[in-house]
Motif scaffolding. Structure first.
Motif, PDB file in Angstrom:
ATOM      1  N   PHE A   1       0.828  -1.204   0.000  1.00 20.73           N
ATOM      2  CA  PHE A   1       0.000   0.000   0.000  1.00 20.73           C
ATOM      3  C   PHE A   1       0.866   1.260   0.000  1.00 20.73           C
ATOM      4  CE2 PHE A   1      -2.835   3.188   2.049  1.00 20.73           C
ATOM      5  CZ  PHE A   1      -3.759   3.264   1.023  1.00 20.73           C
ATOM      6  N   GLY A   2       1.873   1.290   0.843  1.00 20.56           N
ATOM      7  CA  GLY A   2       2.796   2.434   0.835  1.00 20.56           C
ATOM      8  C   GLY A   2       3.472   2.590  -0.515  1.00 20.56           C
ATOM      9  N   ALA A   3       3.811   1.461  -1.150  1.00 17.68           N
ATOM     10  CA  ALA A   3       4.431   1.510  -2.476  1.00 17.68           C
ATOM     11  C   ALA A   3       3.473   2.103  -3.509  1.00 17.68           C
ATOM     12  CB  ALA A   3       4.878   0.109  -2.896  1.00 17.68           C
ATOM     13  N   LEU A   4       2.181   1.775  -3.413  1.00 19.07           N
ATOM     14  CA  LEU A   4       1.185   2.361  -4.312  1.00 19.07           C
ATOM     15  C   LEU A   4       1.106   3.872  -4.119  1.00 19.07           C
ATOM     16  CD1 LEU A   4      -1.195   2.272  -6.344  1.00 19.07           C
ATOM     17  CD2 LEU A   4      -2.684   1.828  -4.361  1.00 19.07           C
ATOM     18  N   VAL A   5       1.086   4.321  -2.874  1.00 25.16           N
ATOM     19  CA  VAL A   5       1.047   5.759  -2.584  1.00 25.16           C
ATOM     20  C   VAL A   5       2.286   6.440  -3.175  1.00 25.16           C
ATOM     21  CG1 VAL A   5       1.066   7.503  -0.755  1.00 25.16           C
ATOM     22  CG2 VAL A   5      -0.426   5.488  -0.554  1.00 25.16           C
ATOM     23  N   ALA A   6       3.453   5.821  -3.013  1.00 27.85           N
ATOM     24  CA  ALA A   6       4.686   6.393  -3.580  1.00 27.85           C
ATOM     25  C   ALA A   6       4.581   6.506  -5.099  1.00 27.85           C
ATOM     26  CB  ALA A   6       5.883   5.538  -3.178  1.00 27.85           C
TER      27      ALA A   6
ATOM     28  N   VAL B   1      -6.855  15.289  -9.327  1.00 30.00           N
ATOM     29  CA  VAL B   1      -6.079  15.044 -10.536  1.00 30.00           C
ATOM     30  C   VAL B   1      -7.011  14.872 -11.730  1.00 30.00           C
ATOM     31  CG1 VAL B   1      -4.126  14.067  -9.275  1.00 30.00           C
ATOM     32  CG2 VAL B   1      -5.900  12.556 -10.142  1.00 30.00           C
ATOM     33  N   ARG B   2      -6.486  15.190 -12.880  1.00 32.56           N
ATOM     34  CA  ARG B   2      -7.269  15.136 -14.117  1.00 32.56           C
ATOM     35  C   ARG B   2      -7.367  13.707 -14.637  1.00 32.56           C
ATOM     36  NH1 ARG B   2      -7.848  18.992 -18.660  1.00 32.56           N
ATOM     37  NH2 ARG B   2      -8.135  17.797 -20.543  1.00 32.56           N
ATOM     38  N   VAL B   3      -8.578  13.296 -14.980  1.00 33.34           N
ATOM     39  CA  VAL B   3      -8.802  12.030 -15.683  1.00 33.34           C
ATOM     40  C   VAL B   3      -8.970  12.330 -17.164  1.00 33.34           C
ATOM     41  CG1 VAL B   3     -10.353  10.058 -15.960  1.00 33.34           C
ATOM     42  CG2 VAL B   3      -9.838  10.921 -13.667  1.00 33.34           C
ATOM     43  N   ASP B   4      -9.857  13.287 -17.467  1.00 31.02           N
ATOM     44  CA  ASP B   4     -10.063  13.761 -18.832  1.00 31.02           C
ATOM     45  C   ASP B   4     -10.637  15.172 -18.736  1.00 31.02           C
ATOM     46  OD1 ASP B   4     -12.950  13.549 -18.557  1.00 31.02           O
ATOM     47  OD2 ASP B   4     -12.811  11.423 -19.110  1.00 31.02           O
ATOM     48  N   ALA B   5     -11.036  15.755 -19.855  1.00 29.83           N
ATOM     49  CA  ALA B   5     -11.486  17.153 -19.872  1.00 29.83           C
ATOM     50  C   ALA B   5     -12.680  17.399 -18.961  1.00 29.83           C
ATOM     51  CB  ALA B   5     -11.827  17.575 -21.299  1.00 29.83           C
ATOM     52  N   ASP B   6     -13.507  16.378 -18.736  1.00 29.46           N
ATOM     53  CA  ASP B   6     -14.713  16.540 -17.924  1.00 29.46           C
ATOM     54  C   ASP B   6     -14.616  15.951 -16.523  1.00 29.46           C
ATOM     55  OD1 ASP B   6     -16.157  17.807 -19.978  1.00 29.46           O
ATOM     56  OD2 ASP B   6     -16.710  15.875 -20.858  1.00 29.46           O
ATOM     57  N   THR B   7     -13.591  15.136 -16.272  1.00 32.87           N
ATOM     58  CA  THR B   7     -13.559  14.335 -15.053  1.00 32.87           C
ATOM     59  C   THR B   7     -12.288  14.546 -14.252  1.00 32.87           C
ATOM     60  OG1 THR B   7     -14.803  12.636 -16.258  1.00 32.87           O
ATOM     61  CG2 THR B   7     -13.838  11.994 -14.134  1.00 32.87           C
ATOM     62  N   ALA B   8     -12.460  14.803 -12.965  1.00 31.52           N
ATOM     63  CA  ALA B   8     -11.342  14.879 -12.021  1.00 31.52           C
ATOM     64  C   ALA B   8     -11.430  13.685 -11.076  1.00 31.52           C
ATOM     65  CB  ALA B   8     -11.410  16.173 -11.223  1.00 31.52           C
ATOM     66  N   LYS B   9     -10.288  13.311 -10.525  1.00 33.42           N
ATOM     67  CA  LYS B   9     -10.240  12.195  -9.582  1.00 33.42           C
ATOM     68  C   LYS B   9      -9.725  12.686  -8.234  1.00 33.42           C
ATOM     69  CE  LYS B   9      -8.710   7.419  -9.246  1.00 33.42           C
ATOM     70  NZ  LYS B   9      -7.996   6.333  -9.961  1.00 33.42           N
ATOM     71  N   LEU B  10     -10.454  12.353  -7.199  1.00 32.80           N
ATOM     72  CA  LEU B  10     -10.027  12.646  -5.840  1.00 32.80           C
ATOM     73  C   LEU B  10      -9.062  11.543  -5.424  1.00 32.80           C
ATOM     74  CD1 LEU B  10     -12.250  13.763  -2.937  1.00 32.80           C
ATOM     75  CD2 LEU B  10     -10.572  11.984  -2.596  1.00 32.80           C
ATOM     76  N   ARG B  11      -7.906  11.935  -4.890  1.00 31.02           N
ATOM     77  CA  ARG B  11      -6.894  10.958  -4.488  1.00 31.02           C
ATOM     78  C   ARG B  11      -6.277  11.353  -3.156  1.00 31.02           C
ATOM     79  NH1 ARG B  11      -3.690   8.022  -9.158  1.00 31.02           N
ATOM     80  NH2 ARG B  11      -4.491   6.277  -7.978  1.00 31.02           N
ATOM     81  N   LEU B  12      -5.715  10.370  -2.491  1.00 31.41           N
ATOM     82  CA  LEU B  12      -4.873  10.548  -1.300  1.00 31.41           C
ATOM     83  C   LEU B  12      -5.524  11.423  -0.230  1.00 31.41           C
ATOM     84  CD1 LEU B  12      -1.408  10.907  -3.072  1.00 31.41           C
ATOM     85  CD2 LEU B  12      -2.450   8.840  -2.111  1.00 31.41           C
TER      86      LEU B  12
ATOM     87  N   TRP C   1     -11.710   6.163  -5.787  1.00 28.53           N
ATOM     88  CA  TRP C   1     -11.591   4.740  -5.475  1.00 28.53           C
ATOM     89  C   TRP C   1     -11.275   4.624  -3.996  1.00 28.53           C
ATOM     90  CZ3 TRP C   1      -6.796   2.634  -3.880  1.00 28.53           C
ATOM     91  CH2 TRP C   1      -6.744   1.243  -3.794  1.00 28.53           C
ATOM     92  N   THR C   2     -11.968   3.735  -3.307  1.00 27.19           N
ATOM     93  CA  THR C   2     -11.743   3.549  -1.880  1.00 27.19           C
ATOM     94  C   THR C   2     -12.119   2.123  -1.494  1.00 27.19           C
ATOM     95  OG1 THR C   2     -12.083   4.561   0.307  1.00 27.19           O
ATOM     96  CG2 THR C   2     -14.024   4.392  -1.124  1.00 27.19           C
TER      97      THR C   2
END
Length: 159
Positions: A34-39, A72-83, A118-119
């Motif tokens: 999991f830490g490696a994924l975050v990195a 973060v940007r996914v595409d012109a219409d979609t943002a992604k919430l992360r971290l 994603w969660t």
């Protein structure tokens, strides 16, 4: 709560990897993957970030980091919430809601039409916060990840 937000900067990547790794190992038994994924997520953000369309907030009180949220940007219409992370001692005090509102408002002002994330189902407080903010659960799938059995979830919200 006297908290300030600043952009992602020096020292934040190491702190985020450590916090995610430690907190999720203690709370849910996650292994080192999991830490490696975050990195990996942070390396990608640093290497490819479009500052006009992507942002990170690190919550600070005094000289201590309290949490993070990324858009973060996914595409012109979609943002992604992360971290999205809060240290345990400030959970339940309204800071998470404030951070989520800041992130979603910023995405709206960039003309994103929706956000996704994603969660895991086990993150009950975060899922309740998403639901309260108008997010919809779109997918729920049992998986084996990070050394444990989990239920992965996808959520989205129209902006």
């Amino acid at each position: 709560m006297d908290v300030t937000f600043r952009d992602f900067g020096p020292g934040d990547a190491g702190w985020l990897v450590q916090q995610h790794g430690d907190l999720y190992a203690r709370a849910e038994g996650f292994d080192e993957t999991f830490g490696a994924l975050v990195a990996d997520i942070l390396r990608d953000f640093e290497a490819h970030r479009d500052p006009a369309m992507e942002r990170a907030w690190i919550a600070w009180q005094g000289g201590a980091r309290l949490g993070s949220i990324f858009c973060v940007r996914v595409d012109a219409d979609t943002a992604k919430l992360r971290l999205f992370l809060l240290v345990p001692q400030v959970r339940g005090l309204g800071l998470g809601q404030r951070m989520l509102e800041e992130c979603m408002g910023w995405a709206r002002r960039r003309d994103y039409r929706r956000m996704v994330l994603w969660t895991h189902e086990s993150h009950q407080a975060a899922c309740a916060l998403y639901r309260k903010a108008g997010w919809r659960l779109t997918r729920s799938v049992p998986v084996r990840s990070f050394g444990v059995d989990l239920v992965e979830q996808a959520w989205e919200v129209d902006l």
